[in-house]
Scaffold this motif. Structure first.
Motif, PDB file in Angstrom:
ATOM      1  N   GLY A   8       0.802  -1.234   0.000  1.00  0.00           N
ATOM      2  CA  GLY A   8       0.000   0.000   0.000  1.00  0.00           C
ATOM      3  C   GLY A   8       0.827   1.274   0.000  1.00  0.00           C
ATOM      4  N   ALA A   9       2.141   1.165  -0.268  1.00  0.00           N
ATOM      5  CA  ALA A   9       2.996   2.363  -0.285  1.00  0.00           C
ATOM      6  C   ALA A   9       2.568   3.311  -1.393  1.00  0.00           C
ATOM      7  CB  ALA A   9       4.457   1.960  -0.501  1.00  0.00           C
ATOM      8  N   GLN A  10       2.671   4.606  -1.093  1.00  0.00           N
ATOM      9  CA  GLN A  10       2.411   5.619  -2.131  1.00  0.00           C
ATOM     10  C   GLN A  10       3.699   6.277  -2.584  1.00  0.00           C
ATOM     11  OE1 GLN A  10      -0.370   7.411   0.589  1.00  0.00           O
ATOM     12  NE2 GLN A  10      -2.047   7.084  -0.835  1.00  0.00           N
ATOM     13  N   VAL A  11       4.738   6.157  -1.768  1.00  0.00           N
ATOM     14  CA  VAL A  11       6.084   6.652  -2.104  1.00  0.00           C
ATOM     15  C   VAL A  11       7.066   5.622  -1.547  1.00  0.00           C
ATOM     16  CG1 VAL A  11       7.784   8.513  -1.770  1.00  0.00           C
ATOM     17  CG2 VAL A  11       5.347   9.058  -1.774  1.00  0.00           C
ATOM     18  N   VAL A  12       8.119   5.304  -2.314  1.00  0.00           N
ATOM     19  CA  VAL A  12       9.168   4.438  -1.753  1.00  0.00           C
ATOM     20  C   VAL A  12      10.392   5.298  -1.470  1.00  0.00           C
ATOM     21  CG1 VAL A  12       8.327   2.354  -2.909  1.00  0.00           C
ATOM     22  CG2 VAL A  12      10.101   3.710  -4.014  1.00  0.00           C
ATOM     23  N   LYS A  13      11.069   4.979  -0.378  1.00  0.00           N
ATOM     24  CA  LYS A  13      12.269   5.763  -0.006  1.00  0.00           C
ATOM     25  C   LYS A  13      13.479   4.860  -0.104  1.00  0.00           C
ATOM     26  CE  LYS A  13      13.140   7.121   4.492  1.00  0.00           C
ATOM     27  NZ  LYS A  13      14.423   6.464   4.807  1.00  0.00           N
ATOM     28  N   LEU A  14      14.553   5.398  -0.684  1.00  0.00           N
ATOM     29  CA  LEU A  14      15.764   4.574  -0.775  1.00  0.00           C
ATOM     30  C   LEU A  14      17.023   5.328  -0.396  1.00  0.00           C
ATOM     31  CD1 LEU A  14      17.023   4.915  -4.123  1.00  0.00           C
ATOM     32  CD2 LEU A  14      14.711   4.078  -4.284  1.00  0.00           C
TER      33      LEU A  14
END
Ligand code: KIV
Length: 266
Positions: free
Chosen positions: A109-115
């Motif tokens: 359900g992520a709307q943004v992924v952070k890396l």
């Protein structure tokens, strides 16, 4: 319910100088509480490896862990933008980054992924952005590299490192990053980066001039064992209920009174 928070809304907030409040959450109950308190971005951070699982670093956290916690948070959240960390080695190649980001969005359900991972991020951010996957690039202290860098230290103090971080931030924006997150960066550098990019910049230990602030939920509730990081603050110390502590955090971020000088690195 007020309108869901979108990336456009965060950009508008930056343009208007309105501060963005972000906190981590790892389960549905806290997600609901943060959402109701007006937090704009909920981060399912891989800090869960430390504050939930009891590890000494974030390195052991897996994709399965991230999907599990992200699903729980998504169930409790209605309005906040849901950002989820790509854990250690979830992006060793562009192909795997695409597979894992897709999984975080579809199953988690992520709307943004952070890396994390400044140098190698560019190609991956470009490819994620090309496929309409919203991305936040995490610069400065990158906890997944703790064994390589030998501890949790302020990054970008030397002028060459500061210039490299500024260049990297601008390249990431051009590559299609939607947000930047700066961790443990001197205030002057964080300010320069925030003013040099149009995308919102969320800081942790990066001073008050970032477009928004993020902290680890367990730190603001005073339940993280051991010494709290310098950039954090226990919002429970004023007493009251957990919801009131979160509301105090949101109000202070909005008013610009958190972080204060004692939470900032020179
Ligand atoms: O994992 C996390 O919670 C984070 C924050 C410390 C920014 O990345």
């Amino acid at each position: 319910m007020t309108a869901p928070i979108t990336l456009n809304r965060l950009r508008e907030m930056k343009a208007r100088g309105e501060k963005i409040a972000c906190l981590t959450a790892y389960d549905a109950s806290f997600a609901r509480l943060l959402d109701k308190a007006g937090v704009e971005v909920i981060l399912v951070g891989d800090s869960l490896g430390m504050v939930i699982q009891g590890h000494s670093t974030t390195v052991p956290v897996t994709m399965d862990d991230m999907v599990y916690h992200s699903r729980a948070v998504a169930r409790g959240n209605e309005r906040a933008l849901l950002m989820v960390d790509m854990p250690f080695m979830a992006c060793p190649t562009v192909e795997l980054a695409l597979v894992n980001a897709t999984r975080l969005m579809q199953a988690g359900g992520a709307q943004v992924v952070k890396l994390e991972g400044s140098g190698v991020q560019l190609e991956i951010v470009t490819e994620l952005a090309r496929r309409s996957i919203p991305v936040c690039a995490h610069l400065g202290l990158q906890p997944q590299s703790v064994h390589k860098i030998g501890g949790y230290r302020v990054q970008g103090r030397e002028s060459a490192a500061a210039k490299a971080m500024l260049d990297n931030a601008m390249q990431l924006e051009r590559a299609g990053a939607d947000l930047l997150l700066l961790e443990c960066v001197p205030e002057s550098l964080a300010t320069e980066i925030t003013e040099s990019v149009a995308i919102p910049v969320i800081g942790i230990g990066a001073g008050p001039r970032c477009d928004g602030q993020v902290l680890v939920l367990h730190d603001i509730l005073g339940v993280t064992p051991g010494k709290a990081p310098r950039f954090s603050r226990n919002f429970m110390s004023g007493g009251g209920a957990i919801g009131e502590a979160v509301a105090r955090y949101v109000a202070e971020v909005k008013a610009g009174s958190f972080p204060a000088q004692q939470h900032v690195f020179e």
